[in-house]
Scaffold this motif. Structure first.
Motif, PDB file in Angstrom:
ATOM      1  N   HIS A 111      -5.674  -1.784   3.688  1.00  0.00           N
ATOM      2  CA  HIS A 111      -6.087  -3.198   3.758  1.00  0.00           C
ATOM      3  C   HIS A 111      -5.818  -3.822   5.116  1.00  0.00           C
ATOM      4  O   HIS A 111      -6.113  -5.000   5.332  1.00  0.00           O
ATOM      5  N   THR A 113      -2.936  -4.683   6.659  1.00  0.00           N
ATOM      6  CA  THR A 113      -2.008  -5.809   6.596  1.00  0.00           C
ATOM      7  C   THR A 113      -0.600  -5.332   6.929  1.00  0.00           C
ATOM      8  O   THR A 113      -0.278  -4.156   6.787  1.00  0.00           O
ATOM      9  N   ARG A 115       3.447  -6.303   6.028  1.00  0.00           N
ATOM     10  CA  ARG A 115       4.303  -7.050   5.111  1.00  0.00           C
ATOM     11  C   ARG A 115       5.705  -7.110   5.708  1.00  0.00           C
ATOM     12  O   ARG A 115       6.212  -6.116   6.228  1.00  0.00           O
ATOM     13  N   THR A 121       2.829 -11.715   4.270  1.00  0.00           N
ATOM     14  CA  THR A 121       1.846 -10.663   4.518  1.00  0.00           C
ATOM     15  C   THR A 121       0.775 -11.224   5.445  1.00  0.00           C
ATOM     16  O   THR A 121       0.229 -12.287   5.183  1.00  0.00           O
ATOM     17  N   SER A 123      -2.729 -10.263   7.861  1.00  0.00           N
ATOM     18  CA  SER A 123      -3.808  -9.339   8.204  1.00  0.00           C
ATOM     19  C   SER A 123      -3.700  -8.992   9.686  1.00  0.00           C
ATOM     20  O   SER A 123      -3.417  -9.853  10.523  1.00  0.00           O
TER      21      SER A 123
END
Length: 140
Positions: A111, A113, A115, A121, A123
């Motif tokens: 995805h 991303t 974290r 989180t 992008s």
């Protein structure tokens, strides 16, 4: 205007049997007729300023990618980073750039991303600037 010059400066006649209504009570009489309910909120929302998303040139994008790859190589150490990312405004076009200092917890390559320990989180596409901080293991 000449017809009323004689009464312009006269005091308002006092009526001992009538009490003057307080201003808030007089204003409350007209509250049910407020046809533009919510208009003030709409004006404030429209006046709120948002920024457009910054566009990075190819060199800046390559530098960001290089720093991200170096960061992913040491992700097990939970590296501390300072990053600036573009946060879209949920209500209108544009948004704002936000700078945070966090410890990286994990990266989701599917995805795209990142974290962080705090639960944030982000992008990878939203990141504008990324810097790995040199800190000891006990500092965030």
């Amino acid at each position: 205007m000449k017809r009323y010059e004689d009464i312009l400066d006269q005091p308002y006649p006092a009526r001992p049997h009538c009490h003057t209504m307080p201003r808030p009570a007089r204003a409350a009489q007209f509250a049910p007729f407020d046809a533009l309910e919510g208009y003030g909120d709409l004006v404030r929302e429209t006046a709120r300023v948002t920024e457009s998303e910054p566009a990075l040139d190819e060199a800046a994008r390559e530098e960001l990618d290089y720093r991200l790859q170096a960061l992913l190589r040491c992700i097990g150490d939970r590296p501390a980073v300072r990053l600036t990312y573009f946060r879209k405004d949920p209500a209108k076009a544009g948004g704002s750039c936000v700078t945070v200092r966090e410890r990286l917890l994990a990266a989701d390559l599917t995805h795209r991303t990142l974290r962080f320990v705090s639960g944030l989180t982000i992008s990878v596409r939203a990141i504008v600037q990324l810097e790995q901080l040199q800190t000891g293991p006990e500092q965030p």
